[in-house]
Design a protein around this motif. Structure first.
Motif, PDB file in Angstrom:
ATOM      1  N   ALA A 128       0.806  -1.227   0.000  1.00  0.00           N
ATOM      2  CA  ALA A 128       0.000   0.000   0.000  1.00  0.00           C
ATOM      3  C   ALA A 128       0.839   1.277   0.000  1.00  0.00           C
ATOM      4  O   ALA A 128       0.380   2.317  -0.478  1.00  0.00           O
ATOM      5  CB  ALA A 128      -0.923   0.012   1.217  1.00  0.00           C
ATOM      6  N   TYR A 129       2.058   1.226   0.513  1.00  0.00           N
ATOM      7  CA  TYR A 129       2.852   2.451   0.672  1.00  0.00           C
ATOM      8  C   TYR A 129       3.300   2.997  -0.679  1.00  0.00           C
ATOM      9  O   TYR A 129       3.673   2.250  -1.580  1.00  0.00           O
ATOM     10  CB  TYR A 129       4.067   2.193   1.565  1.00  0.00           C
ATOM     11  N   MET A 130       3.287   4.321  -0.807  1.00  0.00           N
ATOM     12  CA  MET A 130       3.653   4.994  -2.052  1.00  0.00           C
ATOM     13  C   MET A 130       4.811   5.965  -1.781  1.00  0.00           C
ATOM     14  O   MET A 130       4.615   7.174  -1.659  1.00  0.00           O
ATOM     15  CB  MET A 130       2.430   5.726  -2.621  1.00  0.00           C
ATOM     16  N   PRO A 131       6.048   5.457  -1.691  1.00  0.00           N
ATOM     17  CA  PRO A 131       7.193   6.304  -1.352  1.00  0.00           C
ATOM     18  C   PRO A 131       7.569   7.289  -2.447  1.00  0.00           C
ATOM     19  O   PRO A 131       8.279   8.259  -2.196  1.00  0.00           O
ATOM     20  CB  PRO A 131       8.318   5.303  -1.111  1.00  0.00           C
ATOM     21  N   PHE A 132       7.098   7.063  -3.669  1.00  0.00           N
ATOM     22  CA  PHE A 132       7.458   7.928  -4.787  1.00  0.00           C
ATOM     23  C   PHE A 132       6.700   9.258  -4.777  1.00  0.00           C
ATOM     24  O   PHE A 132       7.039  10.162  -5.526  1.00  0.00           O
ATOM     25  CB  PHE A 132       7.237   7.206  -6.129  1.00  0.00           C
ATOM     26  N   LEU A 133       5.686   9.394  -3.926  1.00  0.00           N
ATOM     27  CA  LEU A 133       4.993  10.673  -3.791  1.00  0.00           C
ATOM     28  C   LEU A 133       5.825  11.602  -2.913  1.00  0.00           C
ATOM     29  O   LEU A 133       6.480  11.149  -1.974  1.00  0.00           O
ATOM     30  CB  LEU A 133       3.602  10.479  -3.177  1.00  0.00           C
ATOM     31  N   LYS A 134       5.787  12.879  -3.198  1.00  0.00           N
ATOM     32  CA  LYS A 134       6.619  13.866  -2.497  1.00  0.00           C
ATOM     33  C   LYS A 134       6.561  13.715  -0.978  1.00  0.00           C
ATOM     34  O   LYS A 134       7.594  13.693  -0.315  1.00  0.00           O
ATOM     35  CB  LYS A 134       6.186  15.276  -2.892  1.00  0.00           C
TER      36      LYS A 134
ATOM     37  N   ILE B 198       5.670   4.674   8.809  1.00  0.00           N
ATOM     38  CA  ILE B 198       5.613   3.630   7.780  1.00  0.00           C
ATOM     39  C   ILE B 198       7.013   3.216   7.357  1.00  0.00           C
ATOM     40  O   ILE B 198       7.314   2.020   7.247  1.00  0.00           O
ATOM     41  CB  ILE B 198       4.785   4.099   6.568  1.00  0.00           C
ATOM     42  N   GLU B 199       7.887   4.182   7.140  1.00  0.00           N
ATOM     43  CA  GLU B 199       9.245   3.843   6.700  1.00  0.00           C
ATOM     44  C   GLU B 199      10.019   3.104   7.781  1.00  0.00           C
ATOM     45  O   GLU B 199      10.843   2.238   7.478  1.00  0.00           O
ATOM     46  CB  GLU B 199       9.959   5.091   6.203  1.00  0.00           C
TER      47      GLU B 199
END
Length: 129
Positions: A36-42, A112-113
């Protein structure tokens, strides 16, 4: 008012939408959090499985419960990704919400990270990429 419990294929995230623009997401396992995590978003963000119609830029308020942590993170964000019904490769229908720039958004991303340390650079597929 809509109440729903939608689950992605792996069955490890539960979403409820008590009213439009307000969502509650409980991710129970590390593999579901990774998907679910979207790290590529700012500001970082999460994919939320939902059948509701949203537009890019819609504001949402998210109450995020992560795995067995007792505290929930309340974070405001905007829709930055939409996976429509019937998307290629049988992707789960839903939206990606980018966390806001405030303290809550930073806390959500940091938490999350920390939970995903060691697997963030994995090449395993996610709900978005």
């Amino acid at each position: 008012m809509e109440n729903s419990n939608l689950r992605p294929e792996d069955g490890e995230a539960v979403v409820s939408t008590p009213r439009p623009g307000v969502m509650s997401l409980h991710i129970k396992e590390r593999s579901a959090l990774y998907a679910a995590y979207m790290p590529f978003l700012k500001n970082g963000g999460v994919f939320i499985p939902t059948g509701r119609d949203y537009q890019l830029g819609d504001e949402v308020f998210l109450l995020l419960a992560l795995m067995d942590r007792p505290d929930k993170i309340a974070v405001q964000g905007k829709v930055a990704w939409i996976t429509p019904a019937g998307a290629n490769n049988n992707r789960t229908q839903g939206i990606g919400v980018e966390f806001g720039e405030g303290d809550a958004g930073q806390q959500a991303r940091k938490t999350i990270e920390e939970l995903l340390s060691g697997v963030l650079k994995s090449s395993r597929p996610t709900h978005t990429m």
